[in-house]
Scaffold this active site. Structure first.
Site, PDB file in Angstrom:
ATOM      1  N   ASP A 232       0.800  -1.231   0.000  1.00  0.00           N
ATOM      2  CA  ASP A 232       0.000   0.000   0.000  1.00  0.00           C
ATOM      3  C   ASP A 232       0.830   1.278   0.000  1.00  0.00           C
ATOM      4  O   ASP A 232       0.337   2.348   0.354  1.00  0.00           O
ATOM      5  CB  ASP A 232      -0.952   0.022   1.209  1.00  0.00           C
TER       6      ASP A 232
HETATM    7  N1  LIG Z   1       3.753  -6.060  -3.213  1.00  0.00           N
HETATM    8  C1  LIG Z   1       2.460  -5.687  -3.117  1.00  0.00           C
HETATM    9  N2  LIG Z   1       1.510  -6.595  -3.323  1.00  0.00           N
HETATM   10  C2  LIG Z   1       0.203  -6.214  -3.240  1.00  0.00           C
HETATM   11  C3  LIG Z   1      -0.145  -4.889  -2.894  1.00  0.00           C
HETATM   12  C4  LIG Z   1       0.913  -3.937  -2.724  1.00  0.00           C
HETATM   13  O1  LIG Z   1       0.685  -2.749  -2.447  1.00  0.00           O
HETATM   14  N3  LIG Z   1       2.195  -4.381  -2.847  1.00  0.00           N
HETATM   15  N4  LIG Z   1      -1.475  -4.541  -2.709  1.00  0.00           N
HETATM   16  C5  LIG Z   1      -2.353  -5.674  -2.470  1.00  0.00           C
HETATM   17  C6  LIG Z   1      -3.802  -5.334  -2.320  1.00  0.00           C
HETATM   18  N5  LIG Z   1      -4.103  -4.992  -0.946  1.00  0.00           N
HETATM   19  C7  LIG Z   1      -4.601  -3.789  -0.681  1.00  0.00           C
HETATM   20  O2  LIG Z   1      -4.904  -2.994  -1.567  1.00  0.00           O
HETATM   21  C8  LIG Z   1      -3.878  -5.936   0.114  1.00  0.00           C
HETATM   22  C9  LIG Z   1      -3.936  -7.255  -0.149  1.00  0.00           C
HETATM   23  C10 LIG Z   1      -3.705  -8.183   0.863  1.00  0.00           C
HETATM   24  C11 LIG Z   1      -3.439  -7.801   2.134  1.00  0.00           C
HETATM   25  C12 LIG Z   1      -3.194  -8.821   3.180  1.00  0.00           C
HETATM   26  O3  LIG Z   1      -2.965  -8.507   4.307  1.00  0.00           O
HETATM   27  N6  LIG Z   1      -3.244 -10.109   2.739  1.00  0.00           N
HETATM   28  C13 LIG Z   1      -3.014 -11.225   3.634  1.00  0.00           C
HETATM   29  C14 LIG Z   1      -3.974 -12.353   3.227  1.00  0.00           C
HETATM   30  C15 LIG Z   1      -5.379 -11.836   3.129  1.00  0.00           C
HETATM   31  C16 LIG Z   1      -6.318 -12.869   2.558  1.00  0.00           C
HETATM   32  O4  LIG Z   1      -5.914 -13.980   2.242  1.00  0.00           O
HETATM   33  O5  LIG Z   1      -7.481 -12.466   2.403  1.00  0.00           O
HETATM   34  C17 LIG Z   1      -1.642 -11.793   3.376  1.00  0.00           C
HETATM   35  O6  LIG Z   1      -1.172 -11.639   2.220  1.00  0.00           O
HETATM   36  O7  LIG Z   1      -1.129 -12.364   4.319  1.00  0.00           O
HETATM   37  C18 LIG Z   1      -3.363  -6.445   2.388  1.00  0.00           C
HETATM   38  C19 LIG Z   1      -3.616  -5.502   1.386  1.00  0.00           C
HETATM   39  C20 LIG Z   1      -2.154  -6.752  -3.497  1.00  0.00           C
HETATM   40  N7  LIG Z   1      -0.778  -7.143  -3.486  1.00  0.00           N
END
Ligand SMILES: Nc1nc2c(c(=O)[nH]1)N[C@@H](CN(C=O)c1ccc(C(=O)N[C@@H](CCC(=O)O)C(=O)O)cc1)CN2
Length: 289
Positions: A232
């Site tokens: 983000d």
């Molecule tokens: N390198 C990046 N990858 C992603 C980004 C980014 O900014 N940099 N944005 C995300 C989208 N996103 C918010 O907009 C977001 C997605 C996922 C998570 C999160 O905490 N995910 C957890 C799992 C959640 C689940 O399984 O539902 C995790 O990955 O452990 C926070 C924000 C897309 N990718």
């Protein structure tokens, strides 16, 4: 987007470099040399970073793209420019990633099907099967790539394989809820746009609407940004907001945010495919319509 009958092919030149006198003269002299006719030109001089940014939409008959590129290379080298030159009409090959919320995917597929966005979507990728039928309804191949802590690297390897196989120009994270690794972010730098469901920098993370509800905000929003390894934190392309109130539950906020997310993402994708976005460090210079 087809070339209009009788019009010369159109091109988009974008460039950035250290600011100095004579840059516009250098570009317009080159355009004269190649017989280019300017349709639209915008520039910005960042006084703090002493950087110059320019976007030129021009038409040029009988000069193929590669010849224009090799001809401009001399100007670019002479002035230390970072530059890109594309056909203005070539559609962007766009890979769309989604998880459980399909409103942004649906909006992009509809806008692509009506020509409102100059993109082709060779495939949709998801870590769930929820939108397999939606993709099929637009005759778009669907790839189910599940992601668990044990399969994250394999899943990302498959994503990069698809990017190469399908000759992808742009990756759109249309509510894709998995964090991409540093390696993937570096490999696809400047080619991945994410829609975050909050008005950044407020409420980062996976559950921004619940955070917004608990904070009691009166406006919620969405942010389209380029993806970097830092969650983000990527350079912001576009943002939008809508008014909310104390009677609204977190689910009401989720519902209120959907249209803002879809509109903000579509605008960001449109600007990217029209070469209206230039990176200025951690910020984005936007040359709007
Ligand atoms: N390198 C990046 N990858 C992603 C980004 C980014 O900014 N940099 N944005 C995300 C989208 N996103 C918010 O907009 C977001 C997605 C996922 C998570 C999160 O905490 N995910 C957890 C799992 C959640 C689940 O399984 O539902 C995790 O990955 O452990 C926070 C924000 C897309 N990718």
């Amino acid at each position: 987007m087809a070339v209009e009958e009788g019009r010369a092919p159109a091109y988009l030149l974008t460039l950035s470099c250290g600011d100095r006198p004579g840059l516009v003269f250098a570009v317009s002299s080159w355009l004269m040399q190649v017989g280019g006719n300017i349709v639209d030109s915008q520039q910005f001089d960042d006084p703090l970073g002493n950087q110059f940014f320019m976007r030129v939409h021009f038409e040029a008959a009988d000069v193929p793209l590669e010849q224009l590129r090799s001809s401009f290379a001399g100007v670019g080298d002479e002035h230390g420019m970072t530059w890109h030159l594309f056909s203005a009409d070539a559609p962007y090959r766009t890979l769309v990633l989604v998880s459980r919320f399909g409103h942004c995917l649906n909006d992009l597929l509809f806008r692509q099907s009506t020509g409102a966005l100059n993109i082709v979507v060779p495939a949709v990728v998801s870590n769930h099967r929820d939108f397999e039928r939606l993709a099929a309804s637009y005759d778009v191949p669907f790839h189910h790539v599940p992601v668990t802590p044990d399969t994250r690297d394999e899943a990302e390897a498959r994503l990069l394989e698809l990017v190469d196989e399908l000759r992808i120009d742009l990756v759109v994270l249309a509510r894709y809820m998995q964090v991409l690794s540093d390696t993937t972010c570096q490999r696809l730098r400047g080619q991945v746009i994410n829609i975050h469901h909050s008005f950044l920098p407020s409420f980062k993370g996976a559950k921004p609407y619940h955070q917004a509800h608990d904070r009691g905000v009166k406006l919620i929003g969405a942010t389209a940004h380029y993806v970097t390894p830092d969650l983000d934190e990527g350079p912001i392309i576009e943002q939008g907001v809508t008014r909310v109130n104390h009677r609204m539950t977190p689910d009401d906020l989720v519902r209120a945010g959907r249209d803002v997310e879809a509109q903000v993402l579509a605008t960001a994708v449109q600007w990217h495919t029209e070469q209206r976005l230039l990176l200025d460090g951690s910020r984005v210079v936007v040359f709007p319509r």
